[in-house]
Design an enzyme around this catalytic site. Structure first.
Site, PDB file in Angstrom:
ATOM      1  N   GLU A  45      -6.020  -8.618  -0.285  1.00 45.28           N
ATOM      2  CA  GLU A  45      -6.659  -8.612   1.036  1.00 45.28           C
ATOM      3  C   GLU A  45      -8.137  -8.297   0.888  1.00 45.28           C
ATOM      4  O   GLU A  45      -8.503  -7.359   0.168  1.00 45.28           O
ATOM      5  CB  GLU A  45      -6.053  -7.544   1.969  1.00 45.28           C
ATOM      6  CG  GLU A  45      -4.645  -7.772   2.429  1.00 45.28           C
ATOM      7  CD  GLU A  45      -4.169  -6.664   3.386  1.00 45.28           C
ATOM      8  OE1 GLU A  45      -5.017  -5.880   3.876  1.00 45.28           O
ATOM      9  OE2 GLU A  45      -2.957  -6.587   3.628  1.00 45.28           O
ATOM     10  N   GLU A  60       0.829  -1.218   0.000  1.00 44.13           N
ATOM     11  CA  GLU A  60       0.000   0.000   0.000  1.00 44.13           C
ATOM     12  C   GLU A  60       0.860   1.264   0.000  1.00 44.13           C
ATOM     13  O   GLU A  60       0.583   2.241   0.698  1.00 44.13           O
ATOM     14  CB  GLU A  60      -0.967  -0.012   1.185  1.00 44.13           C
ATOM     15  CG  GLU A  60      -1.963  -1.172   1.129  1.00 44.13           C
ATOM     16  CD  GLU A  60      -3.057  -1.103   2.183  1.00 44.13           C
ATOM     17  OE1 GLU A  60      -2.969  -0.247   3.093  1.00 44.13           O
ATOM     18  OE2 GLU A  60      -4.015  -1.908   2.103  1.00 44.13           O
TER      19      GLU A  60
END
Length: 468
Positions: free
Chosen positions: A268, A116
């Site tokens: 995820e 991220e």
């Protein structure tokens, strides 16, 4: 981009026969009470997972995965991205140290560069890392190629905040600060190497922050074409769940930069089984419902895909294996697990998707699906270590000197008696949280605190609270 979407986005000419739909699990280790790596890998195998994703390239775990049928995803830490980006020798060294000792006996199939990265934007160093991301991916891919390793896909997991807008999906586009400088070269790399757009996607977050306008059934895959559906006015496509809507917003954003055919892989997704009082919907009932329905969708044969890209497999990793008690942030962060820290299931789940949904035992009722309104206090959690609590109380009051956090705990003041470390710490936690919540403070204090709706005030000692 109108109803022609069905003709634009199917992945023409690409074979998906080699892509397994078996569900993967994220194996994080941010807990001080988790089973050993050996026990954890045995648990993952017993759950019939098809893949496991690590947040590093842990040698012990990679050795334990040798000879198993689990496909493995490993990760370059964010801190190493810039060094690798500027030096091919450093990329070669990383592959030599973290891939070659285990491959091919350990079935490493994904090598993720950072985590991220494009969500960090607080410093010049963060923004430099954005620009270093694709060069680092390119050098890692070159290192693999030099070793004749062709079956490890290189990419980077992104959060949904890379998009400027996600609603409706057909209007979505990447943020202007990364669109041309980072996303365009990244998509060029992913397209050229036949890799995936790796995405962390959580319907829980948009739903829990907008429960008035997004129905819980829509977020939990309980919508259908008759109820709880949404028609995108730009494409005419019909959405019966929030995940499809979020994934298609990515597909449209990629298409606007000229890359309509890059495959998606969900690195995820999941739903928290518990959380803070202020966080609606974080409970076992919703977590089990989301993950069971997700699995059934993702392993369906023939594959379902999404409205904008039907009939394709979307490889998916559920977050996460365990509840991790040392994750920082709000309460749900520590409660995404399928398993308790002792390895027992938090709720029944079949990762193969073969078990019919109606075969599960009834779930506990969800009692927090609506936002809580009222006062909340931050008190000492049950079962904490006394030495840690004493140290935390001293540190908090010393560092807060001058801002009033612990003033009422001074000898002779209204909260000094009874002299109890638990009462004093509970007052200090509540006081600090109420003062600084608007600046990002949480009721966590390294796992020593928890929220309560029961007023801990006593006598003339009034505990500060937060009003939700």
């Amino acid at each position: 981009m109108g109803p022609l979407v069905f003709f634009l986005f199917p992945l023409l000419g690409l074979s998906f026969a080699e892509i397994s739909s078996k569900i993967g699990i994220n194996y994080g280790q941010l807990g001080n009470n988790l089973p050993s790596p050996n026990s954890s890998i045995e648990l993952i195998k017993s759950m019939n997972a098809g893949r496991v994703k690590l947040y590093d390239a842990n040698p012990e775990i990679l050795n334990l995965l040798s000879g198993t049928n689990l496909q493995v995803s490993i990760m370059v830490p964010n801190s190493e991205i810039s060094t690798i980006a500027s030096n091919q020798a450093k990329a070669d060294e990383w592959v030599r140290n973290n891939v070659l000792p285990y491959y091919p006996q350990t079935m490493i199939r994904y090598l993720l560069v950072g985590n991220e990265v494009l969500s960090y934007n607080s410093s010049e160093q963060d923004r430099q890392m954005w620009l270093d991301l694709v060069p680092a991916m390119t050098k890692i891919k070159s290192s693999l190629k030099a070793q004749n390793i062709t079956n490890i896909k290189v990419g980077t997991p992104l959060a949904m905040d890379v998009l400027q807008s996600t609603f409706p999906p057909s209007n979505s586009m990447f943020r202007p600060d990364i669109s041309n400088s980072v996303m365009a070269p990244m998509l060029r790399f992913l397209n050229r190497t036949n890799s995936f757009m790796f995405i962390d996607v959580y319907p829980f977050f948009p739903w829990s922050s907008n429960t008035t306008n997004i129905s819980l059934d829509f977020a939990l895959f309980r919508g259908n074409n008759n109820t709880d559906y949404y028609t995108d006015p730009g494409s005419g496509l019909i959405y019966t769940n929030l995940l499809d809507q979020m994934l298609d917003s990515l597909i449209y954003a990629m298409a606007k930069l000229g890359y309509p055919n890059i495959r998606l892989l969900i690195t995820e997704t999941g739903w928290p089984n518990s959380g803070d009082i202020e966080q609606p919907g974080a409970n076992i009932h919703n977590a089990a419902t989301y993950n069971r329905n997700l699995i059934h969708r993702m392993v369906a044969k023939p594959p379902l895909g999404t409205p904008a890209r039907p009939d394709v497999v979307i490889p998916t990793f559920i977050f996460s294996l365990f509840d991790e008690n040392q994750k920082t942030g709000s309460g749900p962060e520590r409660h995404w697990g399928l398993l308790h820290a002792d390895g027992t299931p938090i709720y029944d789940i079949d990762l193969t998707g073969k078990r019919p949904l109606e075969d599960y035992e009834p779930l506990p009722e969800a009692n927090n699906n609506s936002p809580y309104k009222g006062s909340v206090w931050c008190v000492v959690a049950k079962g904490v270590n006394n030495d840690e609590l004493s140290s935390a109380l001293n540190n908090l009051c010393n560092s807060s000197a001058g801002n009033g956090t612990c003033d009422a705990l001074s000898p002779g003041k209204e909260c000094y008696e009874p002299v109890s470390e638990i009462l004093h710490a509970s007052y200090a936690f509540s006081s600090y949280w109420s003062k600084f919540r608007s600046h990002g403070a949480t009721c966590y204090f390294n796992g020593l605190a928890e929220q309560t709706t029961v007023d801990p005030s006593h006598g003339s000692c009034k505990f500060p609270s937060v009003t939700l």
